[in-house]
Design an enzyme around this catalytic site. Structure first.
Site, mmCIF file in Angstrom:
data_model
loop_
_atom_site.group_PDB
_atom_site.id
_atom_site.type_symbol
_atom_site.label_atom_id
_atom_site.label_comp_id
_atom_site.label_asym_id
_atom_site.label_seq_id
_atom_site.Cartn_x
_atom_site.Cartn_y
_atom_site.Cartn_z
ATOM 1 N N LEU A 120 0.815 -1.216 0.000
ATOM 2 C CA LEU A 120 0.000 0.000 0.000
ATOM 3 C C LEU A 120 0.845 1.261 0.000
ATOM 4 C CD1 LEU A 120 -2.644 -1.071 2.681
ATOM 5 C CD2 LEU A 120 -2.880 -1.175 0.186
ATOM 6 N N GLY A 123 7.921 4.091 2.633
ATOM 7 C CA GLY A 123 8.506 5.360 3.069
ATOM 8 C C GLY A 123 9.821 5.150 3.777
ATOM 9 N N GLY A 126 9.761 2.250 6.493
ATOM 10 C CA GLY A 126 9.442 0.875 6.150
ATOM 11 C C GLY A 126 8.327 0.825 5.125
ATOM 12 N N LYS A 143 1.993 -2.352 8.976
ATOM 13 C CA LYS A 143 3.166 -1.497 8.812
ATOM 14 C C LYS A 143 4.387 -2.235 9.337
ATOM 15 C CE LYS A 143 2.918 2.966 9.496
ATOM 16 N NZ LYS A 143 2.873 4.326 10.103
ATOM 17 N N ASP A 234 1.768 16.510 11.470
ATOM 18 C CA ASP A 234 1.957 16.197 10.047
ATOM 19 C C ASP A 234 0.591 16.062 9.368
ATOM 20 O OD1 ASP A 234 3.444 15.797 7.784
ATOM 21 O OD2 ASP A 234 3.840 13.682 8.154
#
Length: 415
Positions: A120, A123, A126, A143, A234
């Site tokens: 998906l 970055g 990971g 993740k 963020d």
């Protein structure tokens, strides 16, 4: 007083903020979804720790100087004990079977139960993959975080895990579990099958849809600040996820919150959502304290991007970091495009006040007429998501066709 913002409490008779009573979700068991029904099968194990011995995390740490199982564990002897368990500062213990938090909560999930599907995202920290939890047939987003010998990285991982298991608001992605294998930490979260907001732009966003998206973002950000004392740091469309049911949820508030974006890490081609005061502070080595106001700026910029279908600052700034940051600090803030109401324009203009002390708080935003109207309005979020996905599929097909090389041996004209 700012236009559209009230410093007073909500008027009598007005609908209460959803944050007057935050819903705490009960533990999600596999039997609730379908599948096995045994004490070890809890994904959201709010009560899973009840029948287990209490964890004394301090006693589980590896002795000073003691290696653990050779490589790759030897590099992490401070946090990985000889049995291969990962100990995070007295807050959590991870192993191949799941995670146990010092609060008594346990989440049991492991790699053998997962079927890997497509990637998906990828970055600096990971990868994120779609996985299927075979016992329940539930799709999840997993993740993978590679451990590194860097305190800030380790702190970021435990911070995100800590937030995920405590963040039980409807506007935050749900946490299913985490585990540790060799030098990687894996954690599984709710899979949002429509993707991030930046992938749903271009087909047009009606005002009622924009208001519903914004209301979800504000409630999620307010929950993080009020209940967990967390500032996201963020806020941008890529960190807002949507599913086909029309739900909107925040993600990536842990790693990004600990490892702040900075001018030194800004890349050419990246779109900055940093508030002017952050850019000015960093340029003068006066970092100061990050406040909610900076996230409010990022919220306003994200709203305009969602409405326009593109980043609000001129395209020529993409290839010149200095030009982009100069435009944010010294230029006039962008505005919503035409076609939106005065309330919508006032809401965004308030978020994009250049002086941070003039920006509204989350309570101000919730009481603004733009979001008050959303509380009693039926919005066809499912229909909008469906149209946005169809638009994306069509645009992707057209782009692929345009990029395809011409067929060899086919004449352009008939004989």
């Amino acid at each position: 007083m700012r236009q559209g913002f009230s410093d007073s409490a909500a008027a009598p008779g007005s609908r209460a903020s959803p944050f007057n009573a935050v819903r705490k979700k009960p533990g999600l068991k596999l039997s609730d979804i379908g599948g096995r029904d045994s004490p070890g099968d809890s994904l959201m194990g709010a009560g899973l720790g009840a029948g287990r011995p209490s964890l004394d995390l301090s006693e589980r740490r590896a002795p000073q100087g003691e290696g653990s199982l050779g490589t790759p564990f030897s590099n992490f002897s401070k946090i990985v004990d000889p049995s291969g368990q990962l100990n995070f500062g007295g807050k959590a213990v991870l192993n191949a079977s799941g995670v146990n938090f010092s609060t008594g909560q346990s989440f049991s999930i492991n790699m053998t139960e997962l079927q890997l599907e497509e990637e998906l995202g990828r970055g600096n920290y990971g990868t994120v993959k779609k996985v299927l939890h075979k016992p329940t047939n539930v799709a999840m987003a997993m993740k993978e975080i590679r451990l590194e010998l860097e305190d800030s990285k380790l702190n970021a991982i435990i911070m995100e895990l800590d937030i995920l298991h405590r963040a039980t608001a409807p506007e935050i992605v749900e946490f299913y579990g985490a585990f540790f294998i060799e030098s990687c930490v894996y954690y599984c979260m709710e899979y949002m099958d429509a993707g991030s907001l930046d992938k749903l732009q271009g087909a047009g966003v009606p005002e009622d849809v924009l208001a519903r998206i914004t209301a979800s973002m504000v409630r999620g950000l307010k929950f993080l600040k009020d209940e967990l004392q967390i500032i996201h740091r963020d806020v941008k469309p890529t960190n807002v996820l949507v599913n086909r049911g029309g739900l909107v949820k925040l993600c990536d508030f842990g790693v990004s919150g600990q490892l702040e974006k900075s001018l030194a890490k800004t890349n050419i081609g990246c779109q900055s959502y940093m508030a002017p005061e952050r850019i000015k502070g960093e340029s003068q080595n006066k970092l100061g304290t990050y406040t909610v106001s900076s996230d409010v700026w990022s919220l306003g910029l994200s709203m305009i991007e969602i409405a326009m279908g593109q980043y609000p600052y001129p395209p020529e700034t993409y290839s010149n970091v200095f030009a982009q940051l100069t435009a944010i600090v010294h230029g006039d803030p962008p505005h919503l495009p035409d076609g939106f109401s005065d309330d919508a324009h006032a809401f965004v203009d308030g978020c994009l006040e250049k002086e941070p002390e003039r920006r509204p708080t989350y309570s101000d935003l919730i009481q603004h007429p733009f979001l008050v109207a959303d509380q009693t309005r039926d919005v066809d979020m499912k229909g909008w998501v469906k149209r946005a996905l169809e638009y994306r599929a069509s645009a992707s097909a057209q782009a692929a066709a345009a990029a395809a090389p011409p067929l060899h041996g086919v004449s352009a004209s008939a004989d």
